[in-house]
Design a protein around this motif. Structure first.
Motif, PDB file in Angstrom:
ATOM      1  N   VAL A 105      -0.289 110.738  65.138  1.00 45.15           N
ATOM      2  CA  VAL A 105      -0.666 111.476  66.343  1.00 45.15           C
ATOM      3  C   VAL A 105      -1.893 110.828  66.959  1.00 45.15           C
ATOM      4  CG1 VAL A 105      -1.311 113.713  67.335  1.00 45.15           C
ATOM      5  CG2 VAL A 105       0.214 113.636  65.365  1.00 45.15           C
ATOM      6  N   PHE A 106      -1.845 110.651  68.276  1.00 43.27           N
ATOM      7  CA  PHE A 106      -3.006 110.126  69.004  1.00 43.27           C
ATOM      8  C   PHE A 106      -3.207 110.976  70.248  1.00 43.27           C
ATOM      9  CE2 PHE A 106      -4.846 106.953  72.072  1.00 43.27           C
ATOM     10  CZ  PHE A 106      -6.092 106.899  71.480  1.00 43.27           C
ATOM     11  N   ASN A 107      -4.413 111.532  70.405  1.00 44.06           N
ATOM     12  CA  ASN A 107      -4.695 112.405  71.552  1.00 44.06           C
ATOM     13  C   ASN A 107      -5.591 111.743  72.595  1.00 44.06           C
ATOM     14  OD1 ASN A 107      -7.257 112.420  70.460  1.00 44.06           O
ATOM     15  ND2 ASN A 107      -7.237 114.583  69.876  1.00 44.06           N
ATOM     16  N   GLY A 108      -5.674 110.428  72.528  1.00 48.43           N
ATOM     17  CA  GLY A 108      -6.509 109.696  73.476  1.00 48.43           C
ATOM     18  C   GLY A 108      -7.867 109.337  72.910  1.00 48.43           C
ATOM     19  N   GLU A 109      -8.291 110.068  71.887  1.00 49.43           N
ATOM     20  CA  GLU A 109      -9.594 109.809  71.270  1.00 49.43           C
ATOM     21  C   GLU A 109      -9.507 109.689  69.751  1.00 49.43           C
ATOM     22  OE1 GLU A 109     -12.158 112.946  72.510  1.00 49.43           O
ATOM     23  OE2 GLU A 109     -12.254 112.279  74.595  1.00 49.43           O
ATOM     24  N   LEU A 110      -8.635 110.491  69.152  1.00 50.58           N
ATOM     25  CA  LEU A 110      -8.536 110.529  67.691  1.00 50.58           C
ATOM     26  C   LEU A 110      -7.133 110.143  67.247  1.00 50.58           C
ATOM     27  CD1 LEU A 110      -9.913 111.274  64.955  1.00 50.58           C
ATOM     28  CD2 LEU A 110      -8.922 113.575  65.258  1.00 50.58           C
ATOM     29  N   LEU A 111      -7.048 109.171  66.348  1.00 52.22           N
ATOM     30  CA  LEU A 111      -5.798 108.760  65.739  1.00 52.22           C
ATOM     31  C   LEU A 111      -5.699 109.410  64.365  1.00 52.22           C
ATOM     32  CD1 LEU A 111      -3.251 106.898  65.559  1.00 52.22           C
ATOM     33  CD2 LEU A 111      -4.782 105.166  64.559  1.00 52.22           C
ATOM     34  N   THR A 112      -4.597 110.114  64.113  1.00 53.39           N
ATOM     35  CA  THR A 112      -4.370 110.768  62.823  1.00 53.39           C
ATOM     36  C   THR A 112      -3.045 110.291  62.247  1.00 53.39           C
ATOM     37  OG1 THR A 112      -5.594 112.755  63.471  1.00 53.39           O
ATOM     38  CG2 THR A 112      -4.065 112.976  61.633  1.00 53.39           C
ATOM     39  N   ILE A 113      -3.064 109.888  60.986  1.00 49.81           N
ATOM     40  CA  ILE A 113      -1.853 109.458  60.289  1.00 49.81           C
ATOM     41  C   ILE A 113      -1.743 110.265  59.002  1.00 49.81           C
ATOM     42  CG2 ILE A 113      -0.633 107.539  59.202  1.00 49.81           C
ATOM     43  CD1 ILE A 113      -2.236 105.638  60.969  1.00 49.81           C
TER      44      ILE A 113
END
Length: 250
Positions: A105-113
Motif C-alpha cells: 500500500v502506498f498513500n503518496g507518503e508512506l509505503l507499507t508492505i
C-alpha cells in the motif's frame, strides 16, 4: 430552320463537345488533386512519433481518476499475482493472491508492505526523490516521470504487433531508454493497447541487468475507488519494521 441556324447549331454542338471534354478533363484533375490532398492528410495523421504516442498514452491516464486491474509481476523465475488499485494522483494498493495475503500500500507518503510469511510489516516514508516502481508507472504521474527522464522510440514501428510470438493480442511497443544515470531502469518497454491506449505490459531492465515484468489485464477505469481503500491496518501479531529502504541523512 435556316442554314445559318443549322451552322450555328453545328458550331454550338462542336463547342459543347469541346466543353464537355474540358469539363471531364478538369474533373479528372480535380479528383486527382482531392485524392492527393486526402492522401497527404491521411498519411500525415498516421505518422506519429514515439514521443507523441507516449504523450497520447499519458493524456489517457491523465483523464483516469482511478482504476483496478489484475496484475502479474515477474522477477527472474518468481511470479506474483494479485489485484492492483490506483487512485490519482499517487495512491496505490496491491492485494496479492500469490503470495496469498501479501499487501503493498502506498498513500503518496508512506509505503507499507505486509509479508504474511514472516508476519512482518515494513513501513517506509518515501522522499520526493524516490523513484517510481514498475506498477506505479502505469499512472499519470508515472508517465510524466517517464516522459521527462527517458527517450522513447518504437520497438519495431508504430503499427500494432503481437504481444508475444504466439499471442493473437496486438499492442504498440515503445522502447524507453534512460537519459540519466540516476534512473532505476536502464530500459523499459511499454506494450500499449492501440484501442484504449492503456498499458498492457511493462518490461524493465534494472541497473543490475535484472529483468522484471508487469502485466495488467481486465483493467476497469473510474470505478469510484475511495481513499479509505488505501488505509491498511496490519495484523496485530505482525512485527513492525520502519524505514527499511532508506537511511535518512538529511
Amino acid at each position: 430552320m435556316s442554314l445559318g441556324l443549322l451552322l450555328l447549331n453545328g458550331e454550338l454542338s462542336k463547342i459543347n463537345a469541346k466543353m464537355k471534354k474540358m469539363i471531364i478533363a478538369q474533373k479528372r484533375w480535380i479528383f486527382l488533386v482531392i485524392f492527393i490532398i486526402n492522401s497527404a492528410l491521411f498519411y500525415g495523421q498516421e505518422i506519429i512519433t514515439a514521443g507523441k504516442y507516449l504523450e497520447m498514452v499519458s493524456e489517457t491516464y491523465g483523464a483516469i481518476r482511478d482504476y483496478e486491474a489484475n496484475i502479474t509481476m515477474r522477477s527472474g523465475n518468481t511470479d506474483m499475482t494479485g489485484m492492483v488499485s490506483h487512485l490519482s494522483p499517487s495512491f496505490l494498493r496491491i492485494d496479492f493472491t500469490r503470495p496469498a495475503d501479501q499487501v503493498i500500500v502506498f498513500n503518496g507518503e508512506l509505503l507499507t508492505i505486509y509479508l504474511p510469511e514472516y508476519r512482518a510489516t515494513l513501513n517506509q516514508s518515501t522522499p520526493s526523490r524516490s523513484r517510481a516502481s514498475g506498477a506505479s508507472l502505469a499512472s499519470a504521474q508515472g508517465l510524466s516521470l517517464l516522459r521527462r527522464n527517458y527517450i522513447p522510440s518504437f520497438l519495431t514501428g508504430p503499427n500494432p504487433e503481437p504481444l508475444d510470438s504466439s499471442s493473437s493480442e496486438r499492442v504498440v511497443k515503445l522502447r524507453l531508454t534512460r537519459s540519466s544515470v540516476a534512473e532505476g531502469f536502464r530500459e523499459l518497454i511499454l506494450s500499449v493497447n492501440p484501442d484504449t491506449r492503456l498499458i498492457r505490459r511493462i518490461e524493465g531492465r534494472t541497473l543490475a541487468d535484472g529483468e522484471v515484468r508487469f502485466d495488467f489485464t481486465n483493467v476497469r477505469v473510474n470505478q469510484g475507488i475511495p481513499e479509505q481503500r488505501f488505509i491498511y491496518d496490519s495484523p496485530a501479531s505482525a512485527n513492525m519494521y520502519n524505514n527499511f529502504l532508506f537511511r535518512d541523512t538529511d
